[in-house]
Design a protein around this motif. Structure first.
Motif, PDB file in Angstrom:
ATOM      1  N   GLN A   1       0.847  -1.188   0.000  1.00 45.32           N
ATOM      2  CA  GLN A   1       0.000   0.000   0.000  1.00 45.32           C
ATOM      3  C   GLN A   1       0.884   1.240   0.000  1.00 45.32           C
ATOM      4  O   GLN A   1       2.102   1.161   0.133  1.00 45.32           O
TER       5      GLN A   1
ATOM      6  N   CYS B   1      -7.545  -2.890   4.681  1.00 40.73           N
ATOM      7  CA  CYS B   1      -7.633  -2.565   3.248  1.00 40.73           C
ATOM      8  C   CYS B   1      -6.748  -3.520   2.453  1.00 40.73           C
ATOM      9  O   CYS B   1      -5.710  -4.009   2.939  1.00 40.73           O
TER      10      CYS B   1
ATOM     11  N   THR C   1      -3.995  -0.193  -1.956  1.00 42.93           N
ATOM     12  CA  THR C   1      -4.794   0.882  -1.343  1.00 42.93           C
ATOM     13  C   THR C   1      -3.921   2.106  -1.123  1.00 42.93           C
ATOM     14  O   THR C   1      -2.764   2.001  -0.690  1.00 42.93           O
TER      15      THR C   1
ATOM     16  N   GLY D   1      -9.956   1.927   0.359  1.00 46.64           N
ATOM     17  CA  GLY D   1     -10.326   0.557   0.685  1.00 46.64           C
ATOM     18  C   GLY D   1     -11.812   0.311   0.540  1.00 46.64           C
ATOM     19  O   GLY D   1     -12.534   1.065  -0.131  1.00 46.64           O
TER      20      GLY D   1
END
Length: 457
Positions: free
Chosen positions: A328, A364, A368, A389
């Motif tokens: 992420q 998430c 993300t 998310g």
């Protein structure tokens, strides 16, 4: 509930006290007014008597008594002569002219009764005496008109006093009864609360007076108390529900370990599982205890000016690598350098943003994007945490702040359901507003804090 007797109630006693003070003030001011009026009437009468003496003596010429005697006789025969006194006597006290024989008096103003000068009426005269050659002249006027005016004023004052006392008494009773009725509403509400009816609230009159303002404060306190009681009830139910599973797992793990131990099999892996379960249970209770301590408000003593920009920058620097390892991205749309101070506990505010970021990282999917921002609006600072998310359904947003509450889709991920409860407790301690909203795709958490004034160096 037994209502307090009106005569023993505080509103009635206050109304009675103020009524008595009002009546006392009225009587004192009335007495002062009456004395002043009496003095002015006597002063006016003295002036009139003095002028009468001056007019009478204007008829006298040296060695010529005829005009003076004629004037005095004429004055004495006037229709209002019973209200006036004219007396001219020789040095021996024998009357020469006039309608009365006034004994020799010192020169100037004096008071004398009608009986002393041989008149058959019951009154007092205000007289002025002086020498006219070898003789003595006295003129005067009766005090009957002045006495009548004083009687009228005194009678009117007495009636006004009676009406004032009556209105004060009736008004005091009515005001006391109305105030007591409102206080009875407060008492009845508190009795309902003590009997467990937590939805009871003090009725408001809508006048926004002091009792209404007090009732609003009490109702706000009762609302917080009601939420706290409901929260405690919900926590008890959630603890019983959510901890039942890990406790059962711990029990089964210990039973398996005991069974393996009896058969001589290794149990190290089961003991490690049991230790992990106990650590998780212990962490849950520690989080609950921490939330309770924060809600108690004791940490407010540690409030200091905190640079929110500096704090958020440090947190993003630490967790950027964690988010990257999870596939992420974590970024911070930092505002221009300046004064971004809030009053608070730096450690707790750090915990708040860490919980929000960890919540986004843990719940998430990879790819993300998590973004933090900080803006200002008038006297508040707004810190925002956005992600792309799955978000939180609108119907669930009010529930996620409850202790131990977890979304169905989050039950497979690690956690105790206390992260957002801790965030809400810290926000409430700092008087901050926290809201959850859609981020087009994902969730947006906004935190509004009051801006603090810079501390003088």
């Amino acid at each position: 509930m037994l209502r307090a007797r009106l005569h023993r109630s505080t509103p009635f006693r206050l109304a009675l006290a103020f009524g008595l003070l009002f009546i006392l003030g009225f009587l004192i001011s009335g007495l002062i007014t009456y004395q002043y009026l009496k003095r002015e009437l006597m002063g006016s009468l003295d002036t009139s008597v003095t002028e009468m003496y001056a007019v009478t003596t204007s008829n006298y010429a040296p060695n010529d008594m005829e005009d003076l005697v004629a004037a005095i006789e004429a004055y004495g025969k006037h229709p209002t002569s019973d209200e006036r006194v004219f007396s001219l006597v020789d040095p021996s006290g024998r009357r020469i002219a006039g309608n009365a024989t006034v004994p020799l008096l010192p020169d100037g103003l004096a008071s004398i009764t009608a009986q002393e000068i041989g008149l058959p009426i019951n009154t007092t005269f205000r007289v002025f005496s002086g020498s006219i050659g070898e003789n003595h002249l006295t003129v005067g006027r009766s005090l009957s008109e002045t006495d009548d005016f004083e009687d009228i004023a005194l009678f009117s004052f007495a009636w006004v006093a009676v009406l004032t006392i009556a209105f004060a008494a009736v008004g005091g009773v009515l005001l006391a009864h109305r105030a007591q009725r409102r206080l009875d509403g407060v008492v009845e509400t508190m009795v309902d609360i003590s009997n467990g009816r937590m939805q009871a609230r003090i009725p408001l009159s809508g006048r926004r007076d002091d009792i209404d303002l007090l009732s609003i404060q009490i109702n706000d306190a009762l609302e917080r108390l009601s939420r706290l009681v409901e929260s405690m009830r919900q926590v008890s139910a959630d603890i019983a529900h959510d901890l039942k599973t890990p406790l059962n797992r711990l029990k089964m793990t210990i039973q398996d370990a005991m069974s393996r131990n009896e058969q001589g099999e290794p149990i190290e892996d089961l003991l490690a599982d049991a230790l992990g379960e106990s650590d998780q249970i212990n962490a849950t209770f520690e989080a609950l205890l921490r939330i309770s301590q924060i809600e108690a408000g004791g940490r407010k003593a540690r409030f200091r000016p905190v640079d929110l920009l500096d704090l958020m920058t440090e947190i993003v620097e630490v967790y950027a690598d964690v988010a990257e390892d999870n596939g992420q991205s974590l970024t911070f749309a930092a505002p221009p350098a300046g004064t971004w101070l809030v009053s608070g506990d730096r450690e707790l505010l750090t915990q708040l943003f860490v919980n929000l970021i960890e919540n986004a990282i843990n719940h998430c999917q990879p790819d993300t994007r998590i973004n933090l921002s900080l803006t200002a609006a008038e006297s508040i600072l707004i810190a925002t945490v956005r992600d792309t998310g799955p978000g939180i359904p609108e119907a669930e947003r009010a529930k996620v702040f409850r202790r131990l509450y977890r979304l169905d889709k989050s039950r497979s991920t690690p956690g105790s359901g206390l992260g957002l409860s801790l965030v809400r407790a810290i926000a409430d301690l700092h008087g901050a507003d926290i809201t959850l909203a859609d981020n087009e795709r994902g969730l947006m958490v906004s935190l509004s804090l009051a801006r603090a004034k810079p501390v003088a160096q």
